[in-house]
Write a protein that holds these residues in place. Structure first.
Motif, PDB file in Angstrom:
ATOM      1  N   ALA A 295       1.351   6.725  -6.859  1.00 13.80           N
ATOM      2  CA  ALA A 295       0.274   7.661  -7.189  1.00 13.80           C
ATOM      3  C   ALA A 295       0.704   9.104  -6.952  1.00 13.80           C
ATOM      4  N   ALA A 296       1.442   9.329  -5.868  1.00 15.28           N
ATOM      5  CA  ALA A 296       1.917  10.685  -5.592  1.00 15.28           C
ATOM      6  C   ALA A 296       2.903  11.142  -6.660  1.00 15.28           C
TER       7      ALA A 296
ATOM      8  N   GLU B 100       0.824  -1.205   0.000  1.00 16.83           N
ATOM      9  CA  GLU B 100       0.000   0.000   0.000  1.00 16.83           C
ATOM     10  C   GLU B 100       0.860   1.259   0.000  1.00 16.83           C
ATOM     11  N   VAL B 101       1.968   1.226   0.732  1.00 17.16           N
ATOM     12  CA  VAL B 101       2.879   2.369   0.746  1.00 17.16           C
ATOM     13  C   VAL B 101       3.478   2.587  -0.635  1.00 17.16           C
ATOM     14  N   ALA B 102       3.840   1.474  -1.324  1.00 19.11           N
ATOM     15  CA  ALA B 102       4.411   1.589  -2.672  1.00 19.11           C
ATOM     16  C   ALA B 102       3.383   2.166  -3.646  1.00 19.11           C
TER      17      ALA B 102
ATOM     18  N   SER C 202       3.020  10.115  -9.772  1.00 19.91           N
ATOM     19  CA  SER C 202       2.263  10.358 -10.999  1.00 19.91           C
ATOM     20  C   SER C 202       1.542  11.700 -10.946  1.00 19.91           C
ATOM     21  N   ALA C 203       0.949  12.008  -9.778  1.00 26.52           N
ATOM     22  CA  ALA C 203       0.254  13.290  -9.628  1.00 26.52           C
ATOM     23  C   ALA C 203       1.227  14.453  -9.735  1.00 26.52           C
ATOM     24  N   ALA C 204       2.420  14.288  -9.147  1.00 30.74           N
ATOM     25  CA  ALA C 204       3.420  15.355  -9.233  1.00 30.74           C
ATOM     26  C   ALA C 204       3.886  15.553 -10.665  1.00 30.74           C
ATOM     27  N   SER C 205       4.049  14.446 -11.408  1.00 35.69           N
ATOM     28  CA  SER C 205       4.467  14.547 -12.801  1.00 35.69           C
ATOM     29  C   SER C 205       3.409  15.246 -13.640  1.00 35.69           C
ATOM     30  N   SER C 206       2.118  14.900 -13.399  1.00 35.70           N
ATOM     31  CA  SER C 206       1.032  15.545 -14.140  1.00 35.70           C
ATOM     32  C   SER C 206       0.963  17.033 -13.823  1.00 35.70           C
ATOM     33  N   ALA C 207       1.178  17.382 -12.550  1.00 35.17           N
ATOM     34  CA  ALA C 207       1.126  18.788 -12.164  1.00 35.17           C
ATOM     35  C   ALA C 207       2.259  19.574 -12.800  1.00 35.17           C
ATOM     36  N   SER C 208       3.463  18.967 -12.848  1.00 35.62           N
ATOM     37  CA  SER C 208       4.589  19.662 -13.464  1.00 35.62           C
ATOM     38  C   SER C 208       4.378  19.833 -14.967  1.00 35.62           C
ATOM     39  N   THR C 209       3.768  18.826 -15.595  1.00 37.47           N
ATOM     40  CA  THR C 209       3.481  18.941 -17.029  1.00 37.47           C
ATOM     41  C   THR C 209       2.446  20.030 -17.291  1.00 37.47           C
ATOM     42  N   ALA C 210       1.412  20.087 -16.448  1.00 42.20           N
ATOM     43  CA  ALA C 210       0.386  21.116 -16.610  1.00 42.20           C
ATOM     44  C   ALA C 210       0.949  22.508 -16.362  1.00 42.20           C
ATOM     45  N   ALA C 211       1.897  22.614 -15.422  1.00 43.92           N
ATOM     46  CA  ALA C 211       2.497  23.914 -15.149  1.00 43.92           C
ATOM     47  C   ALA C 211       3.436  24.342 -16.260  1.00 43.92           C
TER      48      ALA C 211
END
Length: 221
Positions: free
Chosen positions: A195-196, A188-190, A198-207
């Motif tokens: 997921a975190a 679950e930790v992995a 992936s979310a950070a990568s998506s946010a950096s791409t959107a920015a």
């Protein structure tokens, strides 16, 4: 010398026509019978051929149904094996959970908070302790909720006021608390970490997209 035909030639002509008509009817009946017989035989042959094809199809369908059942059984066996494998992997990973639990408690406990008892049932950990104030308990709840990748969903069961004797004539008021927190498995930790990320990568791409657009606009100007 004049010859006169006294025979009933009209009757004879009618007789010949009748005979020809009946002969034609007979020929037509025979021809119709032959055609009907041929059509019957042809249809019977087609029906027999179709029945043979249907039987072949039914046999193949039965075979396919058997294969589908075998595939379903294999899929169930594969799912059971995967579940066993996951259970074994979880058991192997869970051997380190007490270490992670103690490590995280040491990291997340604020000053002025003391744990007196610790009890774990499956993945639920019950903490009992004392704190110098209610604010310290609230700080511990915040730390467990947001500061630890291994601990999640802290739940305060109760908090009551109490006294602690520090010396024969010195007592101090404390807040005795009981709370529950969920200890995550290594898998679950992995997943949460992935997921975190992936979310950070998506946010950096959107920015980065608006910045690229701004640069392109500046070049055009």
């Amino acid at each position: 010398m004049i010859l006169i035909n006294l025979l009933p030639h009209r009757e004879a002509a009618r007789k010949r026509k009748r005979e020809a008509f009946f002969a034609s009817l007979g020929v037509a009946a025979v021809a119709g019978g032959l055609i009907a017989g041929g059509a019957y035989i042809w249809f019977q042959a087609q029906i027999s051929s179709q029945q043979s094809k249907n039987q072949l199809l039914q046999t193949e369908i039965t075979k396919l149904e058997g294969q589908i059942k075998e595939i379903s059984t294999l899929q169930q066996e594969i799912a059971a094996l995967r579940a066993r494998q996951q259970a074994v992997e979880d058991l192997q990973a869970d051997r380190n959970l007490p270490v992670h639990l103690l490590n995280e408690l040491v990291r997340q406990l604020p000053d002025g908070v003391y744990i007196t008892t610790l009890k774990q049932e499956n993945q639920v950990v019950t903490l009992t302790g004392s704190a110098q104030s209610n604010e310290r308990v609230s700080e511990l709840l915040r730390n467990l909720a947001t500061g630890s990748p291994w601990l999640t969903k802290p739940d305060l069961v109760e908090i009551v006021a109490g006294n602690v004797t520090l010396a024969p004539r010195e007592t101090r008021r404390v807040s005795n608390f009981t709370m529950r927190v969920r200890l995550l498995r290594a898998s679950e930790v992995a997943k949460a970490a992935a997921a975190a990320a992936s979310a950070a990568s998506s946010a950096s791409t959107a920015a980065a997209a608006p910045a690229s657009a701004a640069v392109a606009s500046a070049k055009k100007v």
